[in-house]
Design a protein around this motif. Structure first.
Motif, PDB file in Angstrom:
ATOM      1  N   GLN A  15       6.270   5.173  -1.930  1.00  0.00           N
ATOM      2  CA  GLN A  15       6.436   4.794  -3.333  1.00  0.00           C
ATOM      3  C   GLN A  15       7.106   3.420  -3.438  1.00  0.00           C
ATOM      4  OE1 GLN A  15       8.900   7.419  -5.650  1.00  0.00           O
ATOM      5  NE2 GLN A  15       7.939   6.792  -7.557  1.00  0.00           N
ATOM      6  N   ARG A  16       8.076   3.152  -2.597  1.00  0.00           N
ATOM      7  CA  ARG A  16       8.753   1.853  -2.585  1.00  0.00           C
ATOM      8  C   ARG A  16       7.766   0.735  -2.252  1.00  0.00           C
ATOM      9  NH1 ARG A  16      12.756  -1.114  -4.475  1.00  0.00           N
ATOM     10  NH2 ARG A  16      13.728  -2.414  -2.947  1.00  0.00           N
ATOM     11  N   GLU A  17       6.855   1.005  -1.325  1.00  0.00           N
ATOM     12  CA  GLU A  17       5.835   0.020  -0.962  1.00  0.00           C
ATOM     13  C   GLU A  17       4.879  -0.242  -2.130  1.00  0.00           C
ATOM     14  OE1 GLU A  17       5.680  -1.940   1.747  1.00  0.00           O
ATOM     15  OE2 GLU A  17       7.618  -1.029   2.194  1.00  0.00           O
ATOM     16  N   GLU A  18       4.544   0.804  -2.878  1.00  0.00           N
ATOM     17  CA  GLU A  18       3.696   0.635  -4.060  1.00  0.00           C
ATOM     18  C   GLU A  18       4.403  -0.206  -5.115  1.00  0.00           C
ATOM     19  OE1 GLU A  18       2.182   4.372  -5.511  1.00  0.00           O
ATOM     20  OE2 GLU A  18       1.550   4.956  -3.500  1.00  0.00           O
ATOM     21  N   HIS A  19       5.709   0.000  -5.288  1.00  0.00           N
ATOM     22  CA  HIS A  19       6.487  -0.813  -6.230  1.00  0.00           C
ATOM     23  C   HIS A  19       6.426  -2.284  -5.823  1.00  0.00           C
ATOM     24  CE1 HIS A  19       9.268   2.824  -7.288  1.00  0.00           C
ATOM     25  NE2 HIS A  19       8.024   3.026  -7.661  1.00  0.00           N
ATOM     26  N   LYS A  20       6.583  -2.512  -4.535  1.00  0.00           N
ATOM     27  CA  LYS A  20       6.552  -3.890  -4.038  1.00  0.00           C
ATOM     28  C   LYS A  20       5.186  -4.528  -4.271  1.00  0.00           C
ATOM     29  CE  LYS A  20      10.144  -3.669  -0.534  1.00  0.00           C
ATOM     30  NZ  LYS A  20      10.455  -3.814   0.889  1.00  0.00           N
ATOM     31  N   LYS A  21       4.108  -3.766  -4.032  1.00  0.00           N
ATOM     32  CA  LYS A  21       2.767  -4.301  -4.254  1.00  0.00           C
ATOM     33  C   LYS A  21       2.535  -4.617  -5.726  1.00  0.00           C
ATOM     34  CE  LYS A  21       0.405  -2.155  -0.367  1.00  0.00           C
ATOM     35  NZ  LYS A  21      -0.603  -1.174   0.047  1.00  0.00           N
ATOM     36  N   TYR A  22       2.927  -3.695  -6.598  1.00  0.00           N
ATOM     37  CA  TYR A  22       2.756  -3.913  -8.043  1.00  0.00           C
ATOM     38  C   TYR A  22       3.578  -5.124  -8.493  1.00  0.00           C
ATOM     39  CZ  TYR A  22       2.484  -2.808 -13.033  1.00  0.00           C
ATOM     40  OH  TYR A  22       2.260  -2.866 -14.383  1.00  0.00           O
ATOM     41  N   GLY A  23       4.816  -5.194  -8.039  1.00  0.00           N
ATOM     42  CA  GLY A  23       5.670  -6.327  -8.390  1.00  0.00           C
ATOM     43  C   GLY A  23       5.151  -7.643  -7.839  1.00  0.00           C
ATOM     44  N   SER A  24       4.661  -7.597  -6.603  1.00  0.00           N
ATOM     45  CA  SER A  24       4.166  -8.842  -6.016  1.00  0.00           C
ATOM     46  C   SER A  24       2.902  -9.333  -6.718  1.00  0.00           C
ATOM     47  CB  SER A  24       3.929  -8.686  -4.508  1.00  0.00           C
ATOM     48  OG  SER A  24       2.888  -7.786  -4.247  1.00  0.00           O
ATOM     49  N   SER A  25       2.141  -8.421  -7.306  1.00  0.00           N
ATOM     50  CA  SER A  25       0.961  -8.845  -8.084  1.00  0.00           C
ATOM     51  C   SER A  25       1.385  -9.662  -9.300  1.00  0.00           C
ATOM     52  CB  SER A  25       0.157  -7.628  -8.537  1.00  0.00           C
ATOM     53  OG  SER A  25      -0.371  -6.952  -7.436  1.00  0.00           O
ATOM     54  N   GLY A  39       5.495 -18.805 -16.392  1.00  0.00           N
ATOM     55  CA  GLY A  39       5.104 -18.467 -15.020  1.00  0.00           C
ATOM     56  C   GLY A  39       6.310 -18.051 -14.191  1.00  0.00           C
ATOM     57  N   ILE A  40       7.401 -18.769 -14.342  1.00  0.00           N
ATOM     58  CA  ILE A  40       8.646 -18.385 -13.655  1.00  0.00           C
ATOM     59  C   ILE A  40       9.109 -17.022 -14.149  1.00  0.00           C
ATOM     60  CG2 ILE A  40      11.091 -18.955 -13.370  1.00  0.00           C
ATOM     61  CD1 ILE A  40      10.204 -21.935 -13.389  1.00  0.00           C
ATOM     62  N   GLY A  41       8.944 -16.773 -15.448  1.00  0.00           N
ATOM     63  CA  GLY A  41       9.287 -15.464 -15.997  1.00  0.00           C
ATOM     64  C   GLY A  41       8.487 -14.349 -15.342  1.00  0.00           C
ATOM     65  N   LEU A  42       7.206 -14.579 -15.107  1.00  0.00           N
ATOM     66  CA  LEU A  42       6.376 -13.564 -14.455  1.00  0.00           C
ATOM     67  C   LEU A  42       6.801 -13.346 -13.002  1.00  0.00           C
ATOM     68  CD1 LEU A  42       2.849 -14.334 -15.907  1.00  0.00           C
ATOM     69  CD2 LEU A  42       4.186 -12.254 -16.224  1.00  0.00           C
ATOM     70  N   ILE A  43       7.221 -14.399 -12.337  1.00  0.00           N
ATOM     71  CA  ILE A  43       7.737 -14.241 -10.980  1.00  0.00           C
ATOM     72  C   ILE A  43       8.988 -13.368 -11.006  1.00  0.00           C
ATOM     73  CG2 ILE A  43       8.802 -15.445  -9.015  1.00  0.00           C
ATOM     74  CD1 ILE A  43       6.901 -17.849  -9.746  1.00  0.00           C
ATOM     75  N   LEU A  44       9.894 -13.636 -11.929  1.00  0.00           N
ATOM     76  CA  LEU A  44      11.105 -12.823 -12.059  1.00  0.00           C
ATOM     77  C   LEU A  44      10.772 -11.380 -12.420  1.00  0.00           C
ATOM     78  CD1 LEU A  44      13.412 -15.355 -13.923  1.00  0.00           C
ATOM     79  CD2 LEU A  44      13.540 -14.646 -11.526  1.00  0.00           C
ATOM     80  N   LEU A  45       9.789 -11.210 -13.270  1.00  0.00           N
ATOM     81  CA  LEU A  45       9.346  -9.872 -13.640  1.00  0.00           C
ATOM     82  C   LEU A  45       8.841  -9.123 -12.408  1.00  0.00           C
ATOM     83  CD1 LEU A  45       8.608  -7.872 -16.032  1.00  0.00           C
ATOM     84  CD2 LEU A  45       6.338  -8.878 -15.865  1.00  0.00           C
ATOM     85  N   GLY A  46       8.023  -9.780 -11.612  1.00  0.00           N
ATOM     86  CA  GLY A  46       7.515  -9.154 -10.397  1.00  0.00           C
ATOM     87  C   GLY A  46       8.621  -8.770  -9.431  1.00  0.00           C
ATOM     88  N   GLN A  82      12.157  -4.474  -7.218  1.00  0.00           N
ATOM     89  CA  GLN A  82      13.520  -3.973  -7.029  1.00  0.00           C
ATOM     90  C   GLN A  82      13.719  -2.592  -7.646  1.00  0.00           C
ATOM     91  OE1 GLN A  82      16.198  -5.178  -5.370  1.00  0.00           O
ATOM     92  NE2 GLN A  82      17.455  -3.466  -6.047  1.00  0.00           N
ATOM     93  N   TRP A  83      13.286  -2.421  -8.895  1.00  0.00           N
ATOM     94  CA  TRP A  83      13.609  -1.198  -9.639  1.00  0.00           C
ATOM     95  C   TRP A  83      12.424  -0.277  -9.891  1.00  0.00           C
ATOM     96  CZ3 TRP A  83      16.166  -5.706 -11.879  1.00  0.00           C
ATOM     97  CH2 TRP A  83      17.510  -5.776 -11.531  1.00  0.00           C
ATOM     98  N   GLY A  84      11.248  -0.680  -9.522  1.00  0.00           N
ATOM     99  CA  GLY A  84      10.078   0.163  -9.716  1.00  0.00           C
ATOM    100  C   GLY A  84       9.393  -0.115 -11.043  1.00  0.00           C
ATOM    101  N   PRO A  85       8.121   0.249 -11.133  1.00  0.00           N
ATOM    102  CA  PRO A  85       7.348  -0.029 -12.345  1.00  0.00           C
ATOM    103  C   PRO A  85       7.783   0.857 -13.513  1.00  0.00           C
ATOM    104  CG  PRO A  85       6.016   1.160 -10.751  1.00  0.00           C
ATOM    105  CD  PRO A  85       7.327   0.876 -10.098  1.00  0.00           C
ATOM    106  N   ARG A  86       7.723   0.272 -14.681  1.00  0.00           N
ATOM    107  CA  ARG A  86       7.969   0.968 -15.941  1.00  0.00           C
ATOM    108  C   ARG A  86       7.038   0.371 -16.973  1.00  0.00           C
ATOM    109  NH1 ARG A  86      14.191   0.504 -15.170  1.00  0.00           N
ATOM    110  NH2 ARG A  86      14.622   2.525 -14.220  1.00  0.00           N
ATOM    111  N   ALA A  87       6.804   1.129 -18.007  1.00  0.00           N
ATOM    112  CA  ALA A  87       5.929   0.634 -19.076  1.00  0.00           C
ATOM    113  C   ALA A  87       6.494  -0.644 -19.692  1.00  0.00           C
ATOM    114  CB  ALA A  87       5.743   1.702 -20.144  1.00  0.00           C
ATOM    115  N   SER A  88       7.815  -0.726 -19.818  1.00  0.00           N
ATOM    116  CA  SER A  88       8.422  -1.920 -20.440  1.00  0.00           C
ATOM    117  C   SER A  88       8.173  -3.172 -19.607  1.00  0.00           C
ATOM    118  CB  SER A  88       9.918  -1.712 -20.684  1.00  0.00           C
ATOM    119  OG  SER A  88      10.574  -1.306 -19.505  1.00  0.00           O
TER     120      SER A  88
END
Length: 134
Positions: free
Chosen positions: A3-13, A59-66, A71-77
């Protein structure tokens, strides 16, 4: 662990998308300086520069979002913040690029994009606030 790896993949996207938006901002800045500056008024070039600066910041905001998602996992927000940031770039920066190059008929897009940007940062702030407790 998976699950942590999936969070990282989603965030890195999201982070990769942000990096692409930033790279496009650099390309458009160079194009504005070398190709556009001589063909438009000083006022139009100023509008072009505003569009470019805001594109880069989002764009920097999206990097921070990723990175936050990783770090904290995906959420709808987080997802809503990302979608709103993308819409903000498209409508605000895209609208201002069109205004500077084509004319005022595209000016109506900028306030829509500006509102999307404001909402995205508020949603992002809310998501970060909620993440402080784990």
């Amino acid at each position: 662990m998976q699950q942590r790896e999936e969070h990282k993949k989603y965030g890195s996207s999201w982070a990769a998308l942000g990096a692409l938006i930033c790279s496009l901002a650099v390309i458009l800045a160079a194009a504005g300086d070398h190709l556009v500056a001589g063909d438009v008024s000083h006022h139009a070039l100023r509008i072009y520069d505003i569009a470019n600066r805001f594109q880069f910041f989002q764009g920097i905001g999206l990097i921070l979002l990723g990175l936050s998602i990783a770090q904290w996992g995906p959420r709808a927000s987080w997802t809503w913040a990302g979608i709103l940031l993308l819409l903000g770039v498209l409508f605000f920066s895209g609208g201002l690029y069109l205004v500077s190059l084509i004319g005022q008929s595209w000016a109506f897009l900028a306030p829509i994009g500006g509102m999307a940007m404001i909402l995205s940062w508020l949603v992002f702030a809310f998501a970060l606030w909620r993440s402080r407790s784990g």
